[in-house]
Design a protein around this motif. Structure first.
Motif, PDB file in Angstrom:
ATOM      1  N   MET A   1       0.844  -1.182   0.000  1.00 22.59           N
ATOM      2  CA  MET A   1       0.000   0.000   0.000  1.00 22.59           C
ATOM      3  C   MET A   1       0.884   1.237   0.000  1.00 22.59           C
ATOM      4  N   ASP A   2       0.354   2.308  -0.582  1.00 22.80           N
ATOM      5  CA  ASP A   2       1.142   3.527  -0.709  1.00 22.80           C
ATOM      6  C   ASP A   2       0.234   4.722  -0.467  1.00 22.80           C
ATOM      7  N   TYR A   3       0.598   5.570   0.475  1.00 25.31           N
ATOM      8  CA  TYR A   3      -0.205   6.736   0.841  1.00 25.31           C
ATOM      9  C   TYR A   3       0.674   7.981   0.842  1.00 25.31           C
ATOM     10  N   SER A   4       0.035   9.143   0.700  1.00 24.83           N
ATOM     11  CA  SER A   4       0.768  10.405   0.721  1.00 24.83           C
ATOM     12  C   SER A   4      -0.037  11.465   1.447  1.00 24.83           C
ATOM     13  N   ALA A  28       2.612  13.581  -4.989  1.00 24.35           N
ATOM     14  CA  ALA A  28       2.058  12.360  -4.394  1.00 24.35           C
ATOM     15  C   ALA A  28       2.372  11.120  -5.240  1.00 24.35           C
ATOM     16  N   GLY A  29       3.045  11.303  -6.371  1.00 23.49           N
ATOM     17  CA  GLY A  29       3.378  10.174  -7.225  1.00 23.49           C
ATOM     18  C   GLY A  29       2.192   9.625  -7.996  1.00 23.49           C
TER      19      GLY A  29
END
Length: 124
Positions: A1-4, A28-29
């Motif tokens: 998972m990836d969050y910003s 945020a990519g």
């Protein structure tokens, strides 16, 4: 998972723009949607020019102030808390007029995230 979590004030201002622009999606990519914050003083426009997109849908959510949008059909006034949306092939120019009493702050969202912008020259 990836969050910003992105604070626009922590980002560098994009040079050579008519107002203060911060690229949120880039920070945020995010690749599939373009999200930017614009802060325009009276007399400043948001995009570089009156323009049109071939495939991108674009929306401007007004955080504070009042946004004005020029279209071939006339000017639209977008108050704080409201959103302006433009479908593909719908020319527009978003700006804060010279006689505005305050700056306007806007979050702009465009999808898909493509560089399909073209200048638009209104008919005389």
């Amino acid at each position: 998972m990836d969050y910003s979590v992105v604070d626009p004030d922590d980002l560098e201002r994009v040079d050579e723009r008519p107002c203060d622009l911060r690229r949120l999606s880039e920070a945020a990519g995010m690749d599939n949607v373009a999200i930017n914050r614009f802060d325009a003083k009276p007399g400043e426009q948001l995009p570089l020019a009156y323009h049109v997109h071939d495939t991108q849908e674009e929306a401007f959510l007004v955080l504070s102030g009042t946004l004005h949008v020029e279209t071939p059909e006339g000017e639209l006034v977008v108050p704080e808390g409201s959103m302006f949306a433009a479908q593909p092939e719908s020319p527009h120019r978003a700006y804060n007029p010279d006689d505005a009493e305050e700056p306007v702050s806007v979050v702009a969202i465009g999808a898909p995230s493509v560089d399909d912008v073209a200048p638009y020259e209104p008919a005389e």
